[in-house]
Write a protein that holds these residues in place. Structure first.
Motif, PDB file in Angstrom:
ATOM      1  N   VAL A 136      26.739  82.864 -49.561  1.00 48.32           N
ATOM      2  CA  VAL A 136      26.598  83.744 -48.400  1.00 48.32           C
ATOM      3  C   VAL A 136      25.527  83.195 -47.462  1.00 48.32           C
ATOM      4  O   VAL A 136      25.725  83.128 -46.238  1.00 48.32           O
ATOM      5  N   MET A 137      24.392  82.804 -48.014  1.00 47.25           N
ATOM      6  CA  MET A 137      23.328  82.239 -47.179  1.00 47.25           C
ATOM      7  C   MET A 137      23.785  80.971 -46.478  1.00 47.25           C
ATOM      8  O   MET A 137      23.507  80.758 -45.285  1.00 47.25           O
ATOM      9  N   ASP A 138      24.508  80.120 -47.186  1.00 48.48           N
ATOM     10  CA  ASP A 138      24.965  78.860 -46.608  1.00 48.48           C
ATOM     11  C   ASP A 138      25.934  79.112 -45.446  1.00 48.48           C
ATOM     12  O   ASP A 138      25.848  78.457 -44.399  1.00 48.48           O
ATOM     13  N   TRP A 139      26.866  80.062 -45.640  1.00 45.03           N
ATOM     14  CA  TRP A 139      27.790  80.365 -44.553  1.00 45.03           C
ATOM     15  C   TRP A 139      27.050  81.026 -43.383  1.00 45.03           C
ATOM     16  O   TRP A 139      27.313  80.723 -42.222  1.00 45.03           O
ATOM     17  N   ALA A 140      26.096  81.900 -43.669  1.00 44.58           N
ATOM     18  CA  ALA A 140      25.296  82.511 -42.612  1.00 44.58           C
ATOM     19  C   ALA A 140      24.530  81.445 -41.840  1.00 44.58           C
ATOM     20  O   ALA A 140      24.397  81.523 -40.610  1.00 44.58           O
ATOM     21  N   ASP A 141      24.031  80.438 -42.538  1.00 44.29           N
ATOM     22  CA  ASP A 141      23.323  79.336 -41.885  1.00 44.29           C
ATOM     23  C   ASP A 141      24.273  78.558 -40.985  1.00 44.29           C
ATOM     24  O   ASP A 141      23.955  78.252 -39.819  1.00 44.29           O
ATOM     25  N   ASP A 142      25.463  78.253 -41.478  1.00 39.77           N
ATOM     26  CA  ASP A 142      26.461  77.546 -40.672  1.00 39.77           C
ATOM     27  C   ASP A 142      26.813  78.348 -39.415  1.00 39.77           C
ATOM     28  O   ASP A 142      26.878  77.804 -38.303  1.00 39.77           O
ATOM     29  N   VAL A 143      27.064  79.639 -39.607  1.00 37.65           N
ATOM     30  CA  VAL A 143      27.428  80.490 -38.478  1.00 37.65           C
ATOM     31  C   VAL A 143      26.290  80.548 -37.472  1.00 37.65           C
ATOM     32  O   VAL A 143      26.494  80.371 -36.260  1.00 37.65           O
ATOM     33  N   ALA A 144      25.079  80.781 -37.960  1.00 31.64           N
ATOM     34  CA  ALA A 144      23.942  80.940 -37.056  1.00 31.64           C
ATOM     35  C   ALA A 144      23.690  79.672 -36.258  1.00 31.64           C
ATOM     36  O   ALA A 144      23.571  79.709 -35.026  1.00 31.64           O
ATOM     37  N   TYR A 145      23.596  78.531 -36.950  1.00 33.98           N
ATOM     38  CA  TYR A 145      23.214  77.358 -36.166  1.00 33.98           C
ATOM     39  C   TYR A 145      24.367  76.797 -35.340  1.00 33.98           C
ATOM     40  O   TYR A 145      24.147  76.200 -34.283  1.00 33.98           O
ATOM     41  N   SER A 146      25.611  77.024 -35.746  1.00 38.24           N
ATOM     42  CA  SER A 146      26.712  76.545 -34.902  1.00 38.24           C
ATOM     43  C   SER A 146      26.801  77.370 -33.621  1.00 38.24           C
ATOM     44  O   SER A 146      26.827  76.816 -32.504  1.00 38.24           O
ATOM     45  N   VAL A 147      26.826  78.688 -33.760  1.00 37.61           N
ATOM     46  CA  VAL A 147      26.945  79.553 -32.589  1.00 37.61           C
ATOM     47  C   VAL A 147      25.679  79.501 -31.734  1.00 37.61           C
ATOM     48  O   VAL A 147      25.739  79.365 -30.504  1.00 37.61           O
ATOM     49  N   HIS A 148      24.533  79.568 -32.369  1.00 41.72           N
ATOM     50  CA  HIS A 148      23.284  79.658 -31.607  1.00 41.72           C
ATOM     51  C   HIS A 148      22.877  78.321 -30.989  1.00 41.72           C
ATOM     52  O   HIS A 148      22.264  78.290 -29.914  1.00 41.72           O
ATOM     53  N   ASP A 149      23.192  77.210 -31.650  1.00 43.78           N
ATOM     54  CA  ASP A 149      22.892  75.911 -31.032  1.00 43.78           C
ATOM     55  C   ASP A 149      23.743  75.706 -29.784  1.00 43.78           C
ATOM     56  O   ASP A 149      23.289  75.102 -28.802  1.00 43.78           O
ATOM     57  N   VAL A 150      24.990  76.190 -29.820  1.00 44.37           N
ATOM     58  CA  VAL A 150      25.812  76.126 -28.613  1.00 44.37           C
ATOM     59  C   VAL A 150      25.229  77.033 -27.538  1.00 44.37           C
ATOM     60  O   VAL A 150      25.140  76.649 -26.364  1.00 44.37           O
ATOM     61  N   GLU A 151      24.810  78.238 -27.916  1.00 47.57           N
ATOM     62  CA  GLU A 151      24.185  79.128 -26.939  1.00 47.57           C
ATOM     63  C   GLU A 151      22.959  78.470 -26.313  1.00 47.57           C
ATOM     64  O   GLU A 151      22.792  78.474 -25.078  1.00 47.57           O
ATOM     65  N   ASP A 152      22.090  77.895 -27.135  1.00 45.96           N
ATOM     66  CA  ASP A 152      20.896  77.231 -26.605  1.00 45.96           C
ATOM     67  C   ASP A 152      21.265  76.034 -25.731  1.00 45.96           C
ATOM     68  O   ASP A 152      20.624  75.772 -24.702  1.00 45.96           O
ATOM     69  N   GLY A 153      22.301  75.290 -26.143  1.00 44.49           N
ATOM     70  CA  GLY A 153      22.719  74.127 -25.361  1.00 44.49           C
ATOM     71  C   GLY A 153      23.273  74.506 -24.011  1.00 44.49           C
ATOM     72  O   GLY A 153      22.984  73.852 -22.997  1.00 44.49           O
ATOM     73  N   VAL A 154      24.070  75.577 -23.963  1.00 45.88           N
ATOM     74  CA  VAL A 154      24.605  76.050 -22.683  1.00 45.88           C
ATOM     75  C   VAL A 154      23.471  76.530 -21.787  1.00 45.88           C
ATOM     76  O   VAL A 154      23.390  76.179 -20.607  1.00 45.88           O
ATOM     77  N   HIS A 155      22.589  77.340 -22.337  1.00 44.46           N
ATOM     78  CA  HIS A 155      21.477  77.868 -21.540  1.00 44.46           C
ATOM     79  C   HIS A 155      20.574  76.746 -21.024  1.00 44.46           C
ATOM     80  O   HIS A 155      20.102  76.792 -19.889  1.00 44.46           O
ATOM     81  N   GLY A 156      20.348  75.727 -21.865  1.00 41.61           N
ATOM     82  CA  GLY A 156      19.463  74.641 -21.474  1.00 41.61           C
ATOM     83  C   GLY A 156      20.092  73.616 -20.551  1.00 41.61           C
ATOM     84  O   GLY A 156      19.405  72.696 -20.096  1.00 41.61           O
ATOM     85  N   GLY A 157      21.385  73.738 -20.274  1.00 40.37           N
ATOM     86  CA  GLY A 157      22.048  72.805 -19.374  1.00 40.37           C
ATOM     87  C   GLY A 157      22.525  71.529 -20.037  1.00 40.37           C
ATOM     88  O   GLY A 157      22.939  70.581 -19.350  1.00 40.37           O
ATOM     89  N   TYR A 158      22.499  71.478 -21.366  1.00 42.50           N
ATOM     90  CA  TYR A 158      22.938  70.280 -22.074  1.00 42.50           C
ATOM     91  C   TYR A 158      24.432  70.301 -22.372  1.00 42.50           C
ATOM     92  O   TYR A 158      25.047  69.261 -22.592  1.00 42.50           O
ATOM     93  N   LEU A 159      25.002  71.481 -22.421  1.00 37.87           N
ATOM     94  CA  LEU A 159      26.389  71.626 -22.855  1.00 37.87           C
ATOM     95  C   LEU A 159      27.151  72.471 -21.832  1.00 37.87           C
ATOM     96  O   LEU A 159      26.777  73.611 -21.567  1.00 37.87           O
ATOM     97  N   ALA A 160      28.193  71.898 -21.254  1.00 38.58           N
ATOM     98  CA  ALA A 160      29.053  72.620 -20.315  1.00 38.58           C
ATOM     99  C   ALA A 160      30.442  72.723 -20.921  1.00 38.58           C
ATOM    100  O   ALA A 160      31.037  71.714 -21.316  1.00 38.58           O
ATOM    101  N   LEU A 161      30.935  73.934 -21.039  1.00 48.25           N
ATOM    102  CA  LEU A 161      32.247  74.137 -21.651  1.00 48.25           C
ATOM    103  C   LEU A 161      33.395  73.819 -20.701  1.00 48.25           C
ATOM    104  O   LEU A 161      34.522  73.585 -21.143  1.00 48.25           O
TER     105      LEU A 161
END
Length: 404
Positions: free
Chosen positions: A189-214
């Motif tokens: 459960v922790m491992d999947w929560a970690d995958d979910v958190a950093y996949s979704v949130h790293d994309v959120e941070d990347g979009v906000h920071g201007g590094y990632l454009a969808l």
């Protein structure tokens, strides 16, 4: 949970705090109040800690993983405090500068068995944190087991591992040999929560920071194919066709397309947060639903069940991780500061090996008691890994740059 699950490496007298806390609630408090947990506030997640008030650090990431773990585990019937502890503690062993720092320390720690953030987490929890002499935080067996993402030693061909050889005694106490490499449900459960958190949130941070454009992904089939190839090589064993289908479904979701023209305005931030919330909820609910479909809706915990994550959901999570890798991490890795980070840590290990008197009072006696060069190097690695990003720079300035 059983009395076996609640045992501690060093037996402690019963503690009547007046709160009627369970052993696992006490575990959670120990992690929250630990020095290592506080230091996560100034350690890099993806972007250098302190570089932007919006972006996540290891601390905020760990809090998010703990929240997702707790809710998901509770829905399955796990002890909520055990999965909470695992989420809070899972990154305690990570060094300054995120995975960049981890790779640098792995190189310089080769003579003492390498460096791995998850193995270091076990070391922090069971040895380095100042709570119970000889046992670190002296957490229960269940909480330590739940924190083991990779319950095996270092072996050729596997970069990830969860225990150094000199921590083998406590690892074998936590995990009896008959378990093999099987992880308890709470760790899954922790491992999947970690995958979910950093996949979704790293994309959120990347979009906000201007590094990632969808937008380019939506418009360019060749770019989507390149992303799928990256993911197949790095995060998934699925074929290109399966990943491509999962990507098409992901990019067709209105909550994703709404973010394609992100411009930083309040309205755009609302859309970005909607995307992260919907995707996180979907990934969690899918795993809970699939697991309950296989094992029933009764309470399951420890080794009663394995977490089931639907294939499409796992592929979409991997694709989000691939977006962060392709458009954020690789871009940042080209910056000169990333080379400097590795140099700082490698040179700092060398300087402390030559002048061990500069070690913290916590680590100096351990260095002096080391019975071999490898054991002494491991103490130096422990010291450097414990530092925050800012402290690593300051120590390097004092011990290396000022003496050059």
């Amino acid at each position: 949970m059983t009395a076996f699950d609640a045992q501690r490496w060093i037996a402690e007298p019963a503690k009547d705090s007046g709160y009627g806390r369970t052993p696992f609630q006490r575990d959670r408090a120990r992690v929250l109040h630990s020095a290592g947990f506080r230091r996560l506030a100034a350690k890099t997640q993806v972007h250098t800690a302190g570089s932007d008030d919006f972006l996540r650090t290891r601390l905020t990431h760990s809090l998010e993983v703990a929240q997702i773990s707790r809710e998901m585990g509770e829905r399955l019937g796990c002890d909520p405090d055990v999965v909470d502890v695992a989420g809070l503690a899972h990154d305690l062993g990570h060094p300054p500068f995120g995975h960049n720092g981890e790779h640098a320390l792995h190189t310089v720690a080769e003579p003492c068995g390498g460096f791995e953030g998850n193995a270091q987490t076990l070391r922090v929890l069971t040895r380095l944190e100042a709570k119970v002499p000889g046992a670190g935080l002296n957490l229960t067996r269940a909480s330590l087991d739940a924190s083991c993402k990779y319950p095996w030693s270092r072996v050729p061909g596997r970069r990830k591992f969860g225990v150094y050889e000199d921590d083998r005694a406590v690892f074998d106490w936590v995990r009896p040999a008959e378990l093999g490499e099987r992880r308890c449900l709470e760790a899954q459960v922790m491992d999947w929560a970690d995958d979910v958190a950093y996949s979704v949130h790293d994309v959120e941070d990347g979009v906000h920071g201007g590094y990632l454009a969808l937008g380019p992904l939506l418009a360019d089939p060749a770019e989507r194919a390149a992303l799928c190839a990256d993911v197949a090589a790095t995060y998934s064993d699925e074929g290109a066709d399966e990943l491509s289908a999962a990507l098409d479904e992901l990019l067709a979701d209105p909550v994703v397309t709404e973010v394609a023209g992100y411009d930083g305005t309040y309205r755009a931030q609302v859309a970005l947060k909607r995307m992260t919330s919907v995707l996180t909820g979907r990934f969690v609910a899918s795993a809970v639903g699939a697991t309950q479909s296989r094992y029933g809706t009764g309470r399951v915990r420890r080794y009663d069940a394995d977490l089931v994550v639907p294939r499409t959901v796992r592929n979409q999570c991997a694709l989000l991780k691939g977006m962060a890798l392709r458009y954020v991490m690789r871009t940042r890795a080209q910056e000169s500061w990333y080379d400097q980070q590795r140099t700082i840590l490698i040179e700092l290990v060398g300087a402390l090996t030559r002048t061990p008197e500069a070690l913290d009072p916590v680590f100096l006696p351990l260095y002096e008691a080391a019975e071999s060069d490898a054991a002494a190097l491991r103490v130096v690695i422990d010291q450097v890994a414990s530092l925050t990003d800012h402290a690593a720079v300051a120590w390097h300035r004092t011990l290396v740059a000022a003496r050059a």
